[in-house]
Enzyme design. Sequence first.
Site, PDB file in Angstrom:
ATOM      1  CG  MET A 278     118.484 -69.651  -9.882  1.00  0.00           C
ATOM      2  SD  MET A 278     116.923 -69.170  -9.146  1.00  0.00           S
ATOM      3  CE  MET A 278     117.324 -67.598  -8.424  1.00  0.00           C
TER       4      MET A 278
ATOM      5  CE  LYS B 244     110.251 -75.365  -5.522  1.00  0.00           C
ATOM      6  NZ  LYS B 244     110.048 -73.969  -5.117  1.00  0.00           N
TER       7      LYS B 244
ATOM      8  CG  ASP C  59     114.489 -77.233  -1.579  1.00  0.00           C
ATOM      9  OD1 ASP C  59     113.264 -77.259  -1.393  1.00  0.00           O
ATOM     10  OD2 ASP C  59     115.175 -76.193  -1.496  1.00  0.00           O
TER      11      ASP C  59
HETATM   12  C1  SAM Z   1     116.673 -71.431  -6.180  1.00  0.00           C
HETATM   13  S1  SAM Z   1     118.284 -70.823  -5.923  1.00  0.00           S
HETATM   14  C2  SAM Z   1     118.494 -71.219  -4.236  1.00  0.00           C
HETATM   15  C3  SAM Z   1     119.626 -70.505  -3.580  1.00  0.00           C
HETATM   16  C4  SAM Z   1     119.825 -70.893  -2.135  1.00  0.00           C
HETATM   17  N1  SAM Z   1     118.727 -70.458  -1.315  1.00  0.00           N
HETATM   18  C5  SAM Z   1     121.127 -70.356  -1.558  1.00  0.00           C
HETATM   19  O1  SAM Z   1     121.106 -69.488  -0.668  1.00  0.00           O
HETATM   20  O2  SAM Z   1     122.202 -70.835  -1.986  1.00  0.00           O
HETATM   21  C6  SAM Z   1     119.233 -72.018  -6.798  1.00  0.00           C
HETATM   22  C7  SAM Z   1     120.508 -71.443  -7.369  1.00  0.00           C
HETATM   23  O3  SAM Z   1     121.468 -71.325  -6.354  1.00  0.00           O
HETATM   24  C8  SAM Z   1     122.759 -71.544  -6.881  1.00  0.00           C
HETATM   25  N2  SAM Z   1     123.363 -72.700  -6.177  1.00  0.00           N
HETATM   26  C9  SAM Z   1     122.825 -73.409  -5.185  1.00  0.00           C
HETATM   27  N3  SAM Z   1     123.685 -74.330  -4.726  1.00  0.00           N
HETATM   28  C10 SAM Z   1     124.815 -74.195  -5.447  1.00  0.00           C
HETATM   29  C11 SAM Z   1     126.087 -74.850  -5.454  1.00  0.00           C
HETATM   30  N4  SAM Z   1     126.375 -75.829  -4.597  1.00  0.00           N
HETATM   31  N5  SAM Z   1     127.006 -74.435  -6.358  1.00  0.00           N
HETATM   32  C12 SAM Z   1     126.757 -73.444  -7.225  1.00  0.00           C
HETATM   33  N6  SAM Z   1     125.565 -72.795  -7.263  1.00  0.00           N
HETATM   34  C13 SAM Z   1     124.617 -73.156  -6.386  1.00  0.00           C
HETATM   35  C14 SAM Z   1     122.608 -71.769  -8.368  1.00  0.00           C
HETATM   36  O4  SAM Z   1     122.721 -70.516  -9.004  1.00  0.00           O
HETATM   37  C15 SAM Z   1     121.187 -72.271  -8.426  1.00  0.00           C
HETATM   38  O5  SAM Z   1     120.633 -72.061  -9.702  1.00  0.00           O
END
Ligand code: SAM
Length: 251
Positions: free
Chosen positions: A169, A55, A33
């Site tokens: 998100m 993406k 990713d």
């Molecule tokens: C497509 S989702 C993927 C989530 C991922 N599979 C997980 O388990 O963390 C993406 C969202 O995860 C959250 N996210 C991912 N990494 C983050 C981080 N380091 N800090 C805060 N939010 C995070 C945010 O809400 C972001 O919009």
Amino acid sequence: VTVYLVGAGPGDPGLLTRRGAELLARADVVVHDRLIDHELLELAPNGAELIDVGKVPGASPAQAGITALLIELGRTGQEVVRLKGGDPFVFGRGGEEAEALGDAGVDFEVVPGVSSAFAAPAAAGIPVTHRGLATSVTVVTGHVGDPSAPGGVDWASLGRAGGTLVVMMGMSERARIADELLRSGRQATTPVAVVHWATTERQQVVRTTLGGLAAVDLPAPSVIVVGAVAGLDLGALVGEGGPAGQGGPSS
Ligand SMILES: C[S@@+](CC[C@H](N)C(=O)[O-])C[C@H]1O[C@@H](n2cnc3c(N)ncnc32)[C@H](O)[C@@H]1O
């Protein structure tokens, strides 16, 4: 097994699992990713092919192309690591990739990762369940257009159910989310924390209330935590005092 769907963890490379590190170290190809830390990619052998299928948020998801690529690579018999942020099966579309690989007869294995759903609150010193404050936690997408949420999220019943809500998100829809929860009966004074880029040196935490959520101006990636526990700050739990700028309980 030829294709490994590996969770990269929330950001800090130290939060990759040992299994994930082992697989990366012997990968022929890494399909990753956009938001994956470069330190993790450096775990792959020198000659490994690195493919960024990142993406852009909001752009049309090239998911079909990604699954086709995984199937094609899987059929070559190479060791393929599909490295995904957080946990591959938490709003990561890892389920769709697993399904497609299975349908195509390509062997795969899922390696769970530390999800930002829990790591982001933890990094801000927020326990998502806490004796006397929250006996449940619900993880929900705030992205209305999310195909994994047909018919949308039932905010009214989530609001009434109480407990901790972790919204992923959700920043672009924060005003609407706050509004829905207020209409369902949650108080405007309900504590809210927004955690941006959790567990990295870019981490920022904004503490507010449901009434103040609309005014919080942090971009993705951010997690919104709603509920009494969001008022707690038990100190950064990741690393030594947490990433820069997120010292101990006093910060
Ligand atoms: C497509 S989702 C993927 C989530 C991922 N599979 C997980 O388990 O963390 C993406 C969202 O995860 C959250 N996210 C991912 N990494 C983050 C981080 N380091 N800090 C805060 N939010 C995070 C945010 O809400 C972001 O919009």
